[in-house]
Design a protein around this motif. Structure first.
Motif, PDB file in Angstrom:
ATOM      1  N   ASP A  70       2.517  -2.795  -6.503  1.00 17.72           N
ATOM      2  CA  ASP A  70       1.712  -1.967  -5.598  1.00 17.72           C
ATOM      3  C   ASP A  70       0.384  -2.653  -5.298  1.00 17.72           C
ATOM      4  OD1 ASP A  70       3.640   0.059  -5.674  1.00 17.72           O
ATOM      5  OD2 ASP A  70       2.716   1.003  -7.431  1.00 17.72           O
ATOM      6  N   ALA A  71       0.031  -2.720  -4.018  1.00 18.37           N
ATOM      7  CA  ALA A  71      -1.241  -3.329  -3.631  1.00 18.37           C
ATOM      8  C   ALA A  71      -2.433  -2.498  -4.092  1.00 18.37           C
ATOM      9  CB  ALA A  71      -1.290  -3.522  -2.116  1.00 18.37           C
ATOM     10  N   HIS A  72      -2.195  -1.208  -4.402  1.00 21.01           N
ATOM     11  CA  HIS A  72      -3.287  -0.371  -4.915  1.00 21.01           C
ATOM     12  C   HIS A  72      -3.355  -0.397  -6.437  1.00 21.01           C
ATOM     13  CE1 HIS A  72       0.326   2.153  -4.231  1.00 21.01           C
ATOM     14  NE2 HIS A  72       0.005   2.686  -5.404  1.00 21.01           N
ATOM     15  N   GLY A  73      -2.538  -1.255  -7.077  1.00 16.83           N
ATOM     16  CA  GLY A  73      -2.563  -1.383  -8.531  1.00 16.83           C
ATOM     17  C   GLY A  73      -3.729  -2.235  -9.005  1.00 16.83           C
ATOM     18  N   ASN A  74      -3.935  -2.273 -10.317  1.00 19.48           N
ATOM     19  CA  ASN A  74      -5.054  -3.022 -10.884  1.00 19.48           C
ATOM     20  C   ASN A  74      -4.623  -3.985 -11.989  1.00 19.48           C
ATOM     21  OD1 ASN A  74      -7.365  -1.969  -9.359  1.00 19.48           O
ATOM     22  ND2 ASN A  74      -6.851  -0.019 -10.315  1.00 19.48           N
ATOM     23  N   HIS A 102      -0.128  -7.948   3.478  1.00 27.26           N
ATOM     24  CA  HIS A 102      -0.815  -7.167   4.523  1.00 27.26           C
ATOM     25  C   HIS A 102      -1.689  -6.094   3.873  1.00 27.26           C
ATOM     26  CE1 HIS A 102      -0.787  -4.316   8.035  1.00 27.26           C
ATOM     27  NE2 HIS A 102      -0.303  -3.422   7.192  1.00 27.26           N
ATOM     28  N   GLN A 103      -1.119  -5.421   2.886  1.00 25.30           N
ATOM     29  CA  GLN A 103      -1.831  -4.330   2.215  1.00 25.30           C
ATOM     30  C   GLN A 103      -2.967  -4.839   1.327  1.00 25.30           C
ATOM     31  OE1 GLN A 103       1.421  -2.445   0.160  1.00 25.30           O
ATOM     32  NE2 GLN A 103       2.552  -2.139   2.057  1.00 25.30           N
ATOM     33  N   ILE A 104      -2.708  -5.897   0.553  1.00 24.34           N
ATOM     34  CA  ILE A 104      -3.738  -6.409  -0.360  1.00 24.34           C
ATOM     35  C   ILE A 104      -4.885  -7.055   0.421  1.00 24.34           C
ATOM     36  CG2 ILE A 104      -2.877  -8.770  -0.797  1.00 24.34           C
ATOM     37  CD1 ILE A 104      -3.915  -6.356  -3.580  1.00 24.34           C
ATOM     38  N   LEU A 105      -4.573  -7.654   1.565  1.00 28.57           N
ATOM     39  CA  LEU A 105      -5.621  -8.184   2.446  1.00 28.57           C
ATOM     40  C   LEU A 105      -6.537  -7.066   2.910  1.00 28.57           C
ATOM     41  CD1 LEU A 105      -4.257 -10.778   5.057  1.00 28.57           C
ATOM     42  CD2 LEU A 105      -6.256 -11.013   3.582  1.00 28.57           C
ATOM     43  N   CYS A 106      -5.925  -5.973   3.338  1.00 29.69           N
ATOM     44  CA  CYS A 106      -6.679  -4.813   3.785  1.00 29.69           C
ATOM     45  C   CYS A 106      -7.595  -4.318   2.666  1.00 29.69           C
ATOM     46  CB  CYS A 106      -5.713  -3.710   4.220  1.00 29.69           C
ATOM     47  SG  CYS A 106      -6.472  -2.085   4.390  1.00 29.69           S
ATOM     48  N   ARG A 107      -7.037  -4.166   1.469  1.00 30.05           N
ATOM     49  CA  ARG A 107      -7.821  -3.675   0.336  1.00 30.05           C
ATOM     50  C   ARG A 107      -8.976  -4.619  -0.001  1.00 30.05           C
ATOM     51  NH1 ARG A 107      -5.677  -2.870  -5.920  1.00 30.05           N
ATOM     52  NH2 ARG A 107      -7.711  -2.239  -6.760  1.00 30.05           N
ATOM     53  N   SER A 108      -8.726  -5.925   0.054  1.00 25.49           N
ATOM     54  CA  SER A 108      -9.767  -6.904  -0.298  1.00 25.49           C
ATOM     55  C   SER A 108     -10.963  -6.833   0.651  1.00 25.49           C
ATOM     56  CB  SER A 108      -9.187  -8.322  -0.298  1.00 25.49           C
ATOM     57  OG  SER A 108      -8.963  -8.797   1.014  1.00 25.49           O
ATOM     58  N   LEU A 109     -10.721  -6.376   1.871  1.00 26.09           N
ATOM     59  CA  LEU A 109     -11.781  -6.308   2.883  1.00 26.09           C
ATOM     60  C   LEU A 109     -12.465  -4.943   2.930  1.00 26.09           C
ATOM     61  CD1 LEU A 109      -9.872  -8.177   5.735  1.00 26.09           C
ATOM     62  CD2 LEU A 109     -11.667  -9.107   4.260  1.00 26.09           C
ATOM     63  N   GLY A 110     -12.014  -4.021   2.067  1.00 31.63           N
ATOM     64  CA  GLY A 110     -12.661  -2.702   2.009  1.00 31.63           C
ATOM     65  C   GLY A 110     -11.843  -1.571   2.579  1.00 31.63           C
ATOM     66  N   GLY A 111     -10.580  -1.828   2.954  1.00 35.14           N
ATOM     67  CA  GLY A 111      -9.706  -0.770   3.460  1.00 35.14           C
ATOM     68  C   GLY A 111      -8.994  -0.049   2.325  1.00 35.14           C
ATOM     69  N   LYS A 112      -8.109   0.885   2.693  1.00 36.12           N
ATOM     70  CA  LYS A 112      -7.399   1.679   1.691  1.00 36.12           C
ATOM     71  C   LYS A 112      -5.885   1.590   1.895  1.00 36.12           C
ATOM     72  CE  LYS A 112     -11.168   5.005   1.118  1.00 36.12           C
ATOM     73  NZ  LYS A 112     -11.594   6.419   1.291  1.00 36.12           N
ATOM     74  N   THR A 113      -5.162   1.495   0.775  1.00 35.34           N
ATOM     75  CA  THR A 113      -3.702   1.476   0.811  1.00 35.34           C
ATOM     76  C   THR A 113      -3.167   2.537  -0.143  1.00 35.34           C
ATOM     77  OG1 THR A 113      -3.442  -0.108  -1.012  1.00 35.34           O
ATOM     78  CG2 THR A 113      -3.776  -1.025   1.193  1.00 35.34           C
ATOM     79  N   GLY A 114      -1.882   2.861  -0.002  1.00 37.90           N
ATOM     80  CA  GLY A 114      -1.273   3.851  -0.887  1.00 37.90           C
ATOM     81  C   GLY A 114       0.174   4.075  -0.497  1.00 37.90           C
ATOM     82  N   ARG A 115       0.820   5.043  -1.140  1.00 37.61           N
ATOM     83  CA  ARG A 115       2.198   5.388  -0.806  1.00 37.61           C
ATOM     84  C   ARG A 115       2.271   5.832   0.661  1.00 37.61           C
ATOM     85  NH1 ARG A 115       4.009   2.777  -4.490  1.00 37.61           N
ATOM     86  NH2 ARG A 115       4.840   3.628  -6.441  1.00 37.61           N
TER      87      ARG A 115
END
Length: 244
Positions: A70-74, A102-115
Motif C-alpha cells: 500500500d502506498a499509504h503504508g509506512n 503513481h500513488q507514492i509519487l502523489c504522496r511524496s509531493l503532499g497528496g493523499k492516497t487510500g483504498r
C-alpha cells in the motif's frame, strides 16, 4: 553525444511466471521504454536497494513500478522511497510512476492516497484525457484503453499537480507536476497474459472474488490494448525536453 541513462525503482517482487516468461518486471519495463544506446539499471527498493546520492545525478529519469504494498503504508522502505522521490522532485529529475508508483509519487509531493472508493478495478479500462495541445501533437487520441489492477487510488492531488486523465471508476487516472513528474494509475507495461496470471494469484490468496475475475476476462475479450500509444506517450515524457 552522451548516452542517456535511466533507472527502474522496482517496488514489486517478480512472480515465478513473469520471471520465467519475461525475465522479470524490470525486463518488461525495459522492453516497453528502452531504445538503442541507452543504459537501464534496476534498484530493488522493496528489498532495500536504493541509489545513493552520488548515483542519482547519473540518471536522466526514473520509473517507479507497481507493487502489492500500500502506498499509504509506512514500511521502512516505503518511507525511504518517499524521501528519495522528494529529492528527485527537488532536483527536477524526470519521474514516471506506474500504479503504486503513481500513488507514492502523489504522496511524496503532499497528496493523499487510500483504498479506492469504488473498490477493486481489474481489467481493461478506457481512460479520458484532459484537452492537451502536446497530446494532440503526439497524435494521442482523447481516450485510450489500459490494463488496471488496483484497489488503492489517489484521493487528493498535491498542490503542484493537475489531472491529466480520468475514468468512470477513478477520478485521477493520471496526473502531472511541472515538466518532470507524471503518474499513471493503470499498467501500460502489462500484457493481457501478465494480468491473467496476476488475477489467478490474487484469487488464490482470497484477495479478490470470482466476480472480479469474470469482469476482468470479459473486458480483455471485448477490447484491444492501445499499447503503441502508451509507449509513445511514456517515452515522450521520459525522454522529451518537456512534459506532455
Amino acid at each position: 553525444m552522451e548516452k542517456k541513462r535511466f533507472a527502474v525503482l522496482l517496488c514489486a517482487e517478480d512472480s515465478d511466471y513473469v520471471k520465467k516468461k519475461y525475465g522479470g518486471y524490470f525486463d518488461v519495463f525495459v522492453g516497453m521504454l528502452s531504445e538503442e544506446g541507452e543504459t537501464w539499471d534496476v534498484y530493488r527498493v522493496a528489498l532495500g536497494e536504493f541509489p545513493d546520492d552520488g548515483e542519482i545525478n547519473d540518471y536522466d529519469g526514473f520509473v517507479v513500478t507497481g507493487s502489492c504494498h500500500d502506498a499509504h503504508g509506512n514500511d521502512a522502505w516505503i518511507c525511504k522511497l518517499l524521501a528519495l522521490l522528494k529529492k528527485l522532485h527537488s532536483l527536477q529529475k524526470k519521474v514516471l510512476g506506474i500504479c503504486f508508483g503513481h500513488q507514492i509519487l502523489c504522496r511524496s509531493l503532499g497528496g493523499k492516497t487510500g483504498r479506492a472508493i469504488n473498490g477493486w478495478d481489474i481489467g481493461l479500462t478506457t481512460i479520458n484525457f484532459s484537452p492537451s495541445k502536446s497530446l494532440a501533437a503526439l497524435q494521442i487520441p482523447s481516450s485510450l484503453t489500459i490494463i488496471e489492477c488496483h484497489r488503492d487510488e489517489v484521493r487528493e492531488l498535491p498542490p503542484c499537480a493537475e489531472v491529466m486523465a480520468w475514468s468512470e471508476k477513478t477520478g485521477i487516472e493520471m496526473f502531472k507536476c511541472g515538466d518532470h513528474i507524471m503518474g499513471i494509475q493503470g499498467h501500460p507495461e502489462y500484457t493481457k497474459d501478465i494480468l491473467m496470471h496476476l488475477i489467478d494469484r490474487l484469487l488464490q490468496r482470497d484477495l479478490i472474488q470470482s466476480c472480479h475475475v469474470e469482469a476482468a476476462k470479459a473486458s480483455l475479450e471485448a477490447y484491444e490494448l492501445d499499447e503503441e500509444a502508451w509507449k509513445k506517450l511514456c517515452k515522450s515524457f521520459l525522454k522529451g525536453p518537456s512534459l506532455l
